[in-house]
Write a protein that holds these residues in place. Structure first.
Motif, PDB file in Angstrom:
ATOM      1  N   THR A  27      -4.156   6.249 -11.224  1.00 16.82           N
ATOM      2  CA  THR A  27      -2.755   5.848 -11.199  1.00 16.82           C
ATOM      3  C   THR A  27      -2.031   6.482 -10.021  1.00 16.82           C
ATOM      4  N   PRO A  41       3.596   1.539  -8.029  1.00 20.30           N
ATOM      5  CA  PRO A  41       3.190   0.318  -7.331  1.00 20.30           C
ATOM      6  C   PRO A  41       2.355  -0.586  -8.230  1.00 20.30           C
ATOM      7  N   VAL A  42       2.372  -1.883  -7.929  1.00 17.86           N
ATOM      8  CA  VAL A  42       1.527  -2.826  -8.654  1.00 17.86           C
ATOM      9  C   VAL A  42       0.060  -2.505  -8.405  1.00 17.86           C
ATOM     10  N   LEU A  43      -0.262  -2.166  -7.164  1.00 13.84           N
ATOM     11  CA  LEU A  43      -1.588  -1.678  -6.806  1.00 13.84           C
ATOM     12  C   LEU A  43      -1.448  -0.843  -5.550  1.00 13.84           C
ATOM     13  N   HIS A  44      -2.489  -0.061  -5.258  1.00  9.93           N
ATOM     14  CA  HIS A  44      -2.450   0.790  -4.076  1.00  9.93           C
ATOM     15  C   HIS A  44      -3.860   0.952  -3.527  1.00  9.93           C
ATOM     16  N   LEU A  56       4.285  -3.829  -3.901  1.00  6.39           N
ATOM     17  CA  LEU A  56       5.446  -3.842  -4.795  1.00  6.39           C
ATOM     18  C   LEU A  56       6.008  -5.255  -4.909  1.00  6.39           C
ATOM     19  N   PRO A  57       6.642  -5.568  -6.046  1.00 13.38           N
ATOM     20  CA  PRO A  57       7.279  -6.885  -6.178  1.00 13.38           C
ATOM     21  C   PRO A  57       8.408  -7.039  -5.168  1.00 13.38           C
ATOM     22  N   HIS A  60      12.100  -5.214  -4.967  1.00 12.98           N
ATOM     23  CA  HIS A  60      12.053  -3.886  -5.581  1.00 12.98           C
ATOM     24  C   HIS A  60      13.019  -2.967  -4.833  1.00 12.98           C
ATOM     25  N   ASP A 123      -8.515  -8.395  -5.635  1.00 11.95           N
ATOM     26  CA  ASP A 123      -7.434  -8.360  -6.611  1.00 11.95           C
ATOM     27  C   ASP A 123      -6.563  -9.584  -6.379  1.00 11.95           C
ATOM     28  N   ARG A 125      -3.742 -10.295  -7.285  1.00 13.04           N
ATOM     29  CA  ARG A 125      -2.316 -10.036  -7.061  1.00 13.04           C
ATOM     30  C   ARG A 125      -1.969 -10.019  -5.592  1.00 13.04           C
ATOM     31  N   ASP A 128      -0.035 -12.914  -3.955  1.00 11.81           N
ATOM     32  CA  ASP A 128       1.428 -13.029  -4.033  1.00 11.81           C
ATOM     33  C   ASP A 128       2.118 -12.523  -2.778  1.00 11.81           C
ATOM     34  N   ALA A 133       6.175 -10.663  -3.294  1.00  6.83           N
ATOM     35  CA  ALA A 133       5.685  -9.288  -3.248  1.00  6.83           C
ATOM     36  C   ALA A 133       5.657  -8.811  -1.798  1.00  6.83           C
TER      37      ALA A 133
END
Length: 264
Positions: A27, A41-44, A56-57, A60, A123, A125, A128, A133
């Protein structure tokens, strides 16, 4: 985090432990100078030198704050948490803080960064990007590590020169296998690290493994301590790990690598 019982046992260097922690992609939290709350963050993705890409979305508050910062950047710190893959009363095994300057990536830079991340792990995501994002990049100045082995300050060059532990990608599955499927092996290990008078109330769990040894967590009532059982020589693959585990448990050595997660 407990203290290791055998302080004379060799341990990986702080730079190697930091690179391993970052590679596991636990995390992450972003702490920005002057902001009362941390952002998740959504991912890193952490690069070898500690530079970190954060997803990040769109919209944000942190994206807006960085863009309004002086020269389009803000002083920030990324906190990475390494958590044990088995259920423990105190599961955090280590923390890595990377401090530097946070900047928003333009769309072209962000797409290049996303493609680079995809070479390490896929990933969905990331699709986006540019459609709800955005990406930030932390340019590191220094890092600090704290774990059961000790603490240390690291420069980006120290991180970049180190390699992650060769077992780090299979560690989680292997520890869960040992914890859930090998009570006899854990019992044999417990007899080496727990006094006979304490065995009835002490619970021994696998905490971590690296090329230099196996770490166990001993929970005794409200107390816990960590013990390192060193390997006689560094290991690099699952087959060697299986052999060293059997030696530690006092069992006849046979080749079991193919039966363990990640086995050859």
């Amino acid at each position: 985090m407990g203290h290791l019982q055998d302080r004379t046992a060799p341990v990986p260097s702080p730079a190697e432990r930091a690179r391993t922690l970052a590679t596991r992609s636990g995390t992450a939290a972003i702490l920005v100078s002057g902001a009362p709350e941390r952002a998740a963050p959504v991912l890193h993705h952490v690069h070898p030198d500690g530079s970190t890409v954060l997803f990040l979305p769109a919209g944000h508050p942190l994206l807006c704050a960085v863009e309004r910062g002086r020269c389009g950047e803000l002083s920030a710190m990324i906190e990475l948490t390494d958590t044990a893959p088995v259920a423990l009363r105190r599961p955090v095994r280590g923390l890595l803080w990377i401090t530097g300057w946070l900047r928003v990536l333009g769309l072209r830079q962000a797409r290049r960064a996303a493609l680079e991340i995809l070479t390490h792990h896929c990933d969905d995501r990331l699709l986006d990007l540019g459609h709800g994002a955005g990406l930030l990049r932390l340019h590191p100045e220094f890092a600090a590590l704290s774990d059961a082995e000790g603490t240390g300050w690291l420069a980006p060059a120290d991180l970049g020169a180190a390699e992650p532990d060769p077992l780090c990608q299979l560690e989680s599955g292997w520890l869960r296998h040992l914890d859930q499927c090998c009570p006899g092996v854990l019992g044999a290990l417990a007899r080496q690290v727990v006094r006979p008078s304490d065995r009835a109330r002490a619970l021994v769990r696998p905490l971590g493994v690296d090329r230099l040894g196996l770490r166990l967590r001993i929970e005794d009532g409200e107390r816990e301590r960590d013990v390192r059982l060193p390997f006689p020589r560094p290991i690099t693959n699952p087959a060697q790990l299986a052999i060293e585990l059997q030696r530690l448990a006092g069992r006849p050595v046979v080749t079991l690598g193919s039966r363990l997660p990640g086995g050859a």
